[in-house]
Design an enzyme around this catalytic site. Sequence first.
Site, PDB file in Angstrom:
ATOM      1  N   ASP A  13     -11.042  -4.142   2.293  1.00 56.62           N
ATOM      2  CA  ASP A  13     -12.643  -4.070   2.233  1.00 56.62           C
ATOM      3  C   ASP A  13     -13.133  -2.600   2.198  1.00 56.62           C
ATOM      4  O   ASP A  13     -12.622  -1.885   2.785  1.00 56.62           O
ATOM      5  CB  ASP A  13     -13.163  -4.964   3.260  1.00 56.62           C
ATOM      6  CG  ASP A  13     -14.737  -5.315   2.610  1.00 56.62           C
ATOM      7  OD1 ASP A  13     -14.859  -5.175   1.834  1.00 56.62           O
ATOM      8  OD2 ASP A  13     -15.552  -5.787   3.766  1.00 56.62           O
ATOM      9  N   ASN A  61     -15.193 -14.102  -5.257  1.00 54.16           N
ATOM     10  CA  ASN A  61     -15.555 -12.972  -5.803  1.00 54.16           C
ATOM     11  C   ASN A  61     -16.139 -13.100  -7.355  1.00 54.16           C
ATOM     12  O   ASN A  61     -16.670 -12.194  -7.789  1.00 54.16           O
ATOM     13  CB  ASN A  61     -14.532 -12.195  -5.911  1.00 54.16           C
ATOM     14  CG  ASN A  61     -14.151 -11.498  -4.545  1.00 54.16           C
ATOM     15  OD1 ASN A  61     -13.234 -11.004  -4.297  1.00 54.16           O
ATOM     16  ND2 ASN A  61     -15.102 -11.330  -3.784  1.00 54.16           N
TER      17      ASN A  61
HETATM   18  C1  FPP Z   1     -13.581  -5.272  -1.454  1.00 54.14           C
HETATM   19  O1  FPP Z   1     -14.258  -4.139  -1.496  1.00 54.14           O
HETATM   20  C2  FPP Z   1     -12.514  -5.211  -2.319  1.00 54.14           C
HETATM   21  C3  FPP Z   1     -12.307  -5.980  -3.509  1.00 54.14           C
HETATM   22  C4  FPP Z   1     -12.881  -7.397  -3.528  1.00 54.14           C
HETATM   23  C5  FPP Z   1     -10.943  -5.975  -4.244  1.00 54.14           C
HETATM   24  C6  FPP Z   1      -9.896  -5.368  -3.649  1.00 54.14           C
HETATM   25  C7  FPP Z   1      -9.064  -4.772  -4.803  1.00 54.14           C
HETATM   26  C8  FPP Z   1      -8.524  -3.599  -4.968  1.00 54.14           C
HETATM   27  C9  FPP Z   1      -8.186  -2.611  -3.855  1.00 54.14           C
HETATM   28  C10 FPP Z   1      -8.024  -3.010  -6.405  1.00 54.14           C
HETATM   29  C11 FPP Z   1      -6.811  -3.815  -7.225  1.00 54.14           C
HETATM   30  C12 FPP Z   1      -5.881  -4.468  -6.266  1.00 54.14           C
HETATM   31  C13 FPP Z   1      -4.469  -4.352  -6.553  1.00 54.14           C
HETATM   32  C14 FPP Z   1      -3.529  -5.291  -5.671  1.00 54.14           C
HETATM   33  C15 FPP Z   1      -3.794  -3.802  -7.574  1.00 54.14           C
HETATM   34  P1  FPP Z   1     -15.655  -4.502  -1.828  1.00 54.14           P
HETATM   35  O2  FPP Z   1     -15.897  -4.274  -3.178  1.00 54.14           O
HETATM   36  O3  FPP Z   1     -16.318  -5.767  -0.948  1.00 54.14           O
HETATM   37  O4  FPP Z   1     -16.377  -3.534  -1.084  1.00 54.14           O
HETATM   38  P2  FPP Z   1     -17.914  -3.079  -0.046  1.00 54.14           P
HETATM   39  O5  FPP Z   1     -17.811  -4.128   0.872  1.00 54.14           O
HETATM   40  O6  FPP Z   1     -18.079  -1.702   0.100  1.00 54.14           O
HETATM   41  O7  FPP Z   1     -18.901  -3.790  -1.100  1.00 54.14           O
END
Ligand code: FPP
Length: 226
Positions: A13, A61
């Site tokens: 996250d 998501n």
């Molecule tokens: C949460 O951060 C993260 C995600 C919803 C996506 C995770 C994906 C990746 C790290 C990239 C692709 C993965 C792989 C395995 C290649 P957020 O967007 O909720 O962050 P925030 O809480 O700061 O808004």
Amino acid sequence: MVKIPNHVGIIMDGNGRWATLQGKKRSFGHRAGSKNVDMIVSHAFKSGVKSLTLYAFSSENWARPKEEVDELMKLLKAYIIKFTKKLLKNNVRLKVIGERDKLSDELVSAIDDCEKKSSDCTGFNLIIAINYGGRQEICSAVKRIIDEGKEITVDEISAHLYTAPFGEPDLIIRTGGELRLSNFLLYQGAYSELYFTDVLWPDFNETEFDKAMAEFSTRKRRFGKI
Ligand code: FPP
């Protein structure tokens, strides 16, 4: 004695906030987060972990803006295609967990290809949760048990979870400062040790992973006993 978790789960996250802090678009954060994945997979492998489950896209998501969803799907497909060779070279088995019905045909075929080619790899298990939800996983396990005409028991549900071949996660790490599980590995995480850090996922490096491992080593796991 240092204890090494057999199976680690990570809720990656903080990509969005990491980008916003730099005045960039959220997708910039997801790209940085995606680059981080390879380093953490290699480091977990070197640390003696046997299975790593990464929460890449939850069943909730889809409610994000289309542009962001498209970017995440693009990154996941690119990661799997780019790393298939490296995974095979390092004897890593890939398993994607979650419902595939909403994923694009291209992504599903990249997943199928990598899973098939790596199915005999035994050095490490990389499990990526895409369109995954813990509640949905439990429902689907129960439905399959009913279809098979079996009795619904705790052990049968465990055996029908996506992660059954890899055992329950010993340690679940969440980056980005939130203190919740957000529908990740709900059933199999019943006795997982939880580790929360404020570090945002793109900044979560080997040193931060080692901190979580060191903390795990100090935990006394009693599994409800005394
Ligand atoms: C949460 O951060 C993260 C995600 C919803 C996506 C995770 C994906 C990746 C790290 C990239 C692709 C993965 C792989 C395995 C290649 P957020 O967007 O909720 O962050 P925030 O809480 O700061 O808004």
